[in-house]
Design an enzyme around this catalytic site. Structure first.
Site, PDB file in Angstrom:
ATOM      1  N   THR A  23      26.300  48.300  -8.457  1.00 41.37           N
ATOM      2  CA  THR A  23      25.244  47.774  -9.317  1.00 41.37           C
ATOM      3  C   THR A  23      25.814  46.590 -10.091  1.00 41.37           C
ATOM      4  OG1 THR A  23      25.834  49.282 -11.113  1.00 41.37           O
ATOM      5  CG2 THR A  23      24.129  50.041  -9.574  1.00 41.37           C
TER       6      THR A  23
ATOM      7  N   GLU B 286      39.538  48.309  -5.833  1.00 44.98           N
ATOM      8  CA  GLU B 286      40.353  47.159  -5.400  1.00 44.98           C
ATOM      9  C   GLU B 286      39.701  45.819  -5.730  1.00 44.98           C
ATOM     10  OE1 GLU B 286      42.958  45.135  -4.923  1.00 44.98           O
ATOM     11  OE2 GLU B 286      43.800  46.710  -3.670  1.00 44.98           O
TER      12      GLU B 286
ATOM     13  N   GLY C  31      26.878  30.032  -5.507  1.00 45.67           N
ATOM     14  CA  GLY C  31      26.943  31.492  -5.646  1.00 45.67           C
ATOM     15  C   GLY C  31      28.234  32.019  -6.258  1.00 45.67           C
TER      16      GLY C  31
ATOM     17  N   ASP D  12      34.332  37.016 -18.127  1.00 40.75           N
ATOM     18  CA  ASP D  12      34.651  37.570 -16.800  1.00 40.75           C
ATOM     19  C   ASP D  12      36.173  37.667 -16.614  1.00 40.75           C
ATOM     20  OD1 ASP D  12      33.891  38.202 -13.907  1.00 40.75           O
ATOM     21  OD2 ASP D  12      35.138  36.423 -13.624  1.00 40.75           O
TER      22      ASP D  12
ATOM     23  N   LYS E 115      38.925  41.088 -16.479  1.00 40.19           N
ATOM     24  CA  LYS E 115      39.988  41.268 -15.478  1.00 40.19           C
ATOM     25  C   LYS E 115      41.353  41.424 -16.152  1.00 40.19           C
ATOM     26  CE  LYS E 115      37.113  38.751 -12.221  1.00 40.19           C
ATOM     27  NZ  LYS E 115      36.717  37.425 -11.720  1.00 40.19           N
TER      28      LYS E 115
ATOM     29  N   GLY F 196      32.429  36.367  -3.254  1.00 36.73           N
ATOM     30  CA  GLY F 196      31.842  36.186  -1.926  1.00 36.73           C
ATOM     31  C   GLY F 196      31.302  37.495  -1.377  1.00 36.73           C
TER      32      GLY F 196
HETATM   33  N1  HSE Z   1      31.796  34.886 -11.326  1.00 32.41           N
HETATM   34  C1  HSE Z   1      33.055  35.349 -10.857  1.00 32.41           C
HETATM   35  C2  HSE Z   1      33.935  34.140 -10.576  1.00 32.41           C
HETATM   36  C3  HSE Z   1      32.864  36.186  -9.620  1.00 32.41           C
HETATM   37  O1  HSE Z   1      33.464  33.005 -10.677  1.00 32.41           O
HETATM   38  O2  HSE Z   1      35.110  34.309 -10.293  1.00 32.41           O
HETATM   39  C4  HSE Z   1      33.861  37.264  -9.398  1.00 32.41           C
HETATM   40  O3  HSE Z   1      34.128  38.073 -10.509  1.00 32.41           O
END
Ligand code: HSE
Length: 367
Positions: free
Chosen positions: A122, A175, A233, A247, A251, A348
């Protein structure tokens, strides 16, 4: 009929070398967007290899998506027919199969299917971790193993979910949450096992790296570079998560907690995005022989995690300065193997679908 020892030996020698026992694994998939469909496409394309080489036979017993609806088929969903149905834009509830049950929400789908593995794909919400965290708790309660690419639950609730998985004899695999189809957790767990990792640094967001590259190489304005990243994308549904560093921050938190053994939250790390960087800054750095990169880093100092995401001006001799476009890269500082850097695609459809595939396959192997 009497069978001689020679006949038995001849029979054994005639068996194909890679003959493995075929095991059927029941899968329920929560979320059926780009990543989920990418995973299903791999199951179809690699069907023969998965069964011949790994003895893996998937049986998709349910799919539920907040926007598209849901279907449960105890005897298994015909995956190619299902993909065709979804790609034609039809609702999942309208998918017909003998014994199909439709209209059940995601939690009900997890409760009512007797799957071995839940694939959780999701959308990511790193502020609440929902609805994915609730899906994971429900699956783990039932002893279902999980394969996910959802950063939210792993960023916010890693310790709880990890413990819950252990208590319920289930596996939790993620992963793809940091670098999509570019492996890092398997790399650390298998290839770099025994190494002590104390510091990790890298480029963890493809959108911003792509934008900075365009601003430097093509003198492209910030807004145009962002629009192009969205068109291709790379960007999240809300690109603020990319350009303001959320983002990459998610991580960095995951790496801090999973790899360095910390227990930090999103407020425990410094976060600066690239929205304050102008084309003039980028060009000025270029004239100085330097290059801007959005760098995520985390290290363990005297038992304390120090983590951040911020733009840094790197000399061109720095290996991370050479990573252009929507590529991600991570350097692990290890005690036995030295600095190990891996780079590859960080987003991707097929790459992220592959991350789910490798998790599902590893769950199958370890079951
Ligand atoms: N929006 C993220 C990026 C995708 O641009 O790296 C993967 O987390």
């Amino acid at each position: 009929m009497k069978i001689s020892i020679l006949d038995t030996v001849k029979y054994i020698l005639s068996l194909p070398l890679d003959k493995v026992n075929l095991m059927q694994r029941k899968i329920v998939m929560i979320g059926c967007g780009v990543v989920g469909q990418g995973f299903l496409e791999i199951l179809v394309d690699k069907k023969e290899l998965l069964s011949r080489k790994y003895g893996f036979e998937p049986k998709l017993v349910g799919v539920s998506d907040m926007l598209k609806g849901s279907v449960m088929v105890p005897d298994g969903i015909d995956i190619p027919a299902f993909l065709e149905h979804v790609k034609s834009g039809k609702k999942i509830d309208e998918f017909s199969a003998p014994g199909a049950i439709t209209g059940v929400d995601s939690i009900g789908t997890i409760q009512q299917t007797d799957a071995d593995i839940m694939v959780e794909v999701t959308y990511t919400d790193i502020k609440t971790g929902e609805p994915a965290t609730s899906h994971m708790r429900e699956a783990l309660k039932k002893g279902m193993s999980i394969a996910t690419t959802n950063k939210g639950p792993v960023t916010l609730h890693f310790k709880e979910l990890h413990e819950m998985a252990e208590q319920n004899n289930a596996q939790l695999k993620y992963e793809g949450v940091v670098m999509s189809g570019t492996p890092i957790f398997d790399l650390l767990d298998y290839c770099l096992a025994v190494n002590d990792v104390k510091e990790i640094k890298g480029i963890l967001n493809g959108t911003t790296n792509f934008m900075l590259t365009k601003m430097e190489d093509e003198n492209m304005a910030y807004d145009d570079a962002l629009a192009l990243a969205q068109k291709l994308g790379y960007a999240e549904a809300d690109p603020t998560a990319d350009v303001e560093g959320f983002d990459a921050l998610a991580k960095v938190i995951i790496l801090s907690n999973v790899v360095l053994g910390g227990n930090i939250g999103i407020d425990d790390a410094e976060r600066v995005g690239i929205s304050g960087i102008t084309i003039e800054d980028v060009q000025k750095a270029k004239a100085e022989g330097m290059r801007y990169k959005l760098i995520g880093s985390t290290k363990l100092v005297d038992g304390k995690i120090i983590a951040s995401v911020k733009p840094e001006k790197l000399p061109l001799s720095d290996p991370l300065a050479g990573v252009g476009g929507a590529i991600n890269a991570l350097t692990f500082k290890t005690d036995l193997s030295g600095d190990i850097t891996i780079l590859g695609s960080g987003a991707g459809k097929i790459e992220t679908g592959f991350a789910i595939m490798i998790d599902v396959l590893n769950i199958h192997k370890e079951m």
